[in-house]
Design a protein around this motif. Sequence first.
Motif, short mmCIF file in Angstrom:
data_model
loop_
_atom_site.label_atom_id
_atom_site.label_comp_id
_atom_site.label_asym_id
_atom_site.label_seq_id
_atom_site.Cartn_x
_atom_site.Cartn_y
_atom_site.Cartn_z
N PRO A 165 -22.20 20.82 -18.73
CA PRO A 165 -20.78 20.49 -18.67
C PRO A 165 -20.16 20.17 -20.02
O PRO A 165 -18.94 20.20 -20.16
CB PRO A 165 -20.72 19.27 -17.74
CG PRO A 165 -22.09 18.84 -17.50
CD PRO A 165 -23.02 19.90 -17.95
N VAL A 166 -20.98 19.84 -21.02
CA VAL A 166 -20.48 19.65 -22.39
C VAL A 166 -21.35 20.47 -23.33
O VAL A 166 -22.53 20.70 -23.08
CB VAL A 166 -20.49 18.17 -22.82
CG1 VAL A 166 -19.59 17.34 -21.94
CG2 VAL A 166 -21.91 17.59 -22.83
N GLY A 167 -20.75 20.93 -24.42
CA GLY A 167 -21.50 21.71 -25.41
C GLY A 167 -22.41 20.82 -26.24
O GLY A 167 -22.07 19.69 -26.57
N ILE A 168 -23.59 21.34 -26.57
CA ILE A 168 -24.56 20.62 -27.40
C ILE A 168 -24.96 21.54 -28.55
O ILE A 168 -25.45 22.65 -28.33
CB ILE A 168 -25.81 20.23 -26.57
CG1 ILE A 168 -25.42 19.35 -25.39
CG2 ILE A 168 -26.83 19.51 -27.47
CD1 ILE A 168 -26.56 19.06 -24.43
N GLY A 169 -24.73 21.08 -29.77
CA GLY A 169 -25.13 21.85 -30.95
C GLY A 169 -26.34 21.22 -31.60
O GLY A 169 -26.55 20.01 -31.52
N MET A 170 -27.18 22.06 -32.24
CA MET A 170 -28.39 21.54 -32.87
C MET A 170 -28.51 22.06 -34.29
O MET A 170 -28.29 23.25 -34.55
CB MET A 170 -29.63 21.92 -32.06
CG MET A 170 -30.90 21.30 -32.60
SD MET A 170 -32.21 21.18 -31.36
CE MET A 170 -33.53 20.46 -32.36
N VAL A 171 -28.86 21.16 -35.20
CA VAL A 171 -29.13 21.49 -36.59
C VAL A 171 -30.63 21.33 -36.82
O VAL A 171 -31.16 20.22 -36.72
CB VAL A 171 -28.34 20.59 -37.56
CG1 VAL A 171 -28.71 20.92 -39.01
CG2 VAL A 171 -26.84 20.76 -37.34
N PHE A 172 -31.31 22.43 -37.10
CA PHE A 172 -32.76 22.41 -37.22
C PHE A 172 -33.20 21.94 -38.60
O PHE A 172 -32.47 22.05 -39.59
CB PHE A 172 -33.33 23.80 -36.93
CG PHE A 172 -33.09 24.28 -35.53
CD1 PHE A 172 -33.97 23.95 -34.50
CD2 PHE A 172 -31.96 25.03 -35.22
CE1 PHE A 172 -33.74 24.39 -33.21
CE2 PHE A 172 -31.72 25.47 -33.93
CZ PHE A 172 -32.62 25.14 -32.92
N GLN A 173 -34.43 21.44 -38.66
CA GLN A 173 -34.96 20.87 -39.90
C GLN A 173 -34.93 21.85 -41.06
O GLN A 173 -34.57 21.50 -42.18
CB GLN A 173 -36.39 20.37 -39.67
CG GLN A 173 -37.00 19.72 -40.90
CD GLN A 173 -38.37 19.12 -40.59
OE1 GLN A 173 -38.72 18.88 -39.44
NE2 GLN A 173 -39.13 18.86 -41.62
N GLN A 174 -35.28 23.10 -40.83
CA GLN A 174 -35.34 24.09 -41.91
C GLN A 174 -34.09 24.96 -41.97
O GLN A 174 -34.14 26.06 -42.52
CB GLN A 174 -36.59 24.97 -41.72
CG GLN A 174 -37.90 24.21 -41.72
CD GLN A 174 -38.13 23.44 -43.01
OE1 GLN A 174 -37.69 23.85 -44.08
NE2 GLN A 174 -38.82 22.31 -42.92
N ALA A 175 -33.00 24.50 -41.41
CA ALA A 175 -31.70 25.20 -41.38
C ALA A 175 -31.72 26.41 -40.45
O ALA A 175 -30.72 26.72 -39.80
CB ALA A 175 -31.25 25.62 -42.78
N ALA A 176 -32.86 27.13 -40.38
CA ALA A 176 -33.03 28.24 -39.42
C ALA A 176 -31.94 29.29 -39.55
O ALA A 176 -31.42 29.78 -38.55
CB ALA A 176 -33.10 27.70 -37.98
N LEU A 177 -31.63 29.68 -40.78
CA LEU A 177 -30.66 30.75 -41.01
C LEU A 177 -31.37 32.09 -41.01
O LEU A 177 -32.56 32.18 -41.33
CB LEU A 177 -29.95 30.53 -42.35
CG LEU A 177 -29.20 29.22 -42.52
CD1 LEU A 177 -28.59 29.13 -43.92
CD2 LEU A 177 -28.13 29.04 -41.45
N PHE A 178 -30.64 33.14 -40.67
CA PHE A 178 -31.18 34.49 -40.72
C PHE A 178 -31.08 35.01 -42.16
O PHE A 178 -29.98 35.17 -42.69
CB PHE A 178 -30.41 35.42 -39.78
CG PHE A 178 -30.50 35.04 -38.33
CD1 PHE A 178 -31.67 35.25 -37.61
CD2 PHE A 178 -29.41 34.46 -37.67
CE1 PHE A 178 -31.76 34.90 -36.27
CE2 PHE A 178 -29.49 34.10 -36.34
CZ PHE A 178 -30.68 34.32 -35.63
N ASP A 179 -32.22 35.26 -42.77
CA ASP A 179 -32.24 35.65 -44.18
C ASP A 179 -31.51 36.96 -44.45
O ASP A 179 -30.97 37.17 -45.54
CB ASP A 179 -33.69 35.77 -44.69
CG ASP A 179 -34.39 34.42 -44.76
OD1 ASP A 179 -33.68 33.39 -44.87
OD2 ASP A 179 -35.62 34.39 -44.69
#
Length: 260
Positions: free
Chosen positions: A79-93
């Motif tokens: 019912p509410v949005g949940i965002g997560m920031v991962f330890q290693q940023a987890a970006l697509f290189d």
Amino acid sequence: MTEPLIELKGVSKSFGSHKVLDNVDLTIYRGEALGIIGPSGTGKSTILRIMAGLLAPDEGEIYVQGVRRDGLIEDGGDPVGIGMVFQQAALFDSLTVEENVGFLLYQNSKLPRSRIRELVKEKLEMVGLPGITNLYPAELSGGMRKRVSFARAIMSNPDNPSETPEVLLYDEPTAGLDPIASTVIEDLIRYLQSAQGVCGTYAVVTHQDSTIRRTSDRLVFLYEGKVQWQGTVSEIDSTEHPLIRQFISGNVHGPIQVAG
């Protein structure tokens, strides 16, 4: 007390024979800044992933704004949005900053590319990174990559406001950063909590003393899979609880067993 947004009741999780979480009760209330602390390997990152709906518990119940979640986030929206920031940023290189920050909108929305680019620029400006949309993660410092991951976590779809994150979960946001870069991230976490149109509720997992003190109001201490202590940040210097005293002082002697 304000409204509970996420509630864990009797949550347990094992990996093989190792029980990481053991009958944990934990609540995040609307508008609060919760710090989840404790020694390494005590289930702090696991509890974030369970909150985010990325990992299912073996036992127990998860409620999001009073609605019980069955399965993972992909099995049915919360019912509410949940965002997560991962330890290693987890970006697509292989993707640019713009493509990373706007990834979910490019994949799942019907917004025109020009509108997504505008939203990406807006979020990057909020985290203090204007003018870097065409760069790749390899061209950024560690602190900049963390801030890009923040911009991605707070991205919202104006055509579907229900997807806008109301809770952010930060997994070791200052890990591996120098003290100055850590301060930038800590200030940003607080800024995003107060910024208009951005979620005002978060939980942060951290070991770092400055991050504990500068980003958290209430603390939960995990050890041996259980919540061993709860209190305010100001209480960590006055409590006589032996686990907190050892953890904050960094003393190798005490009830917390130091891995050989």
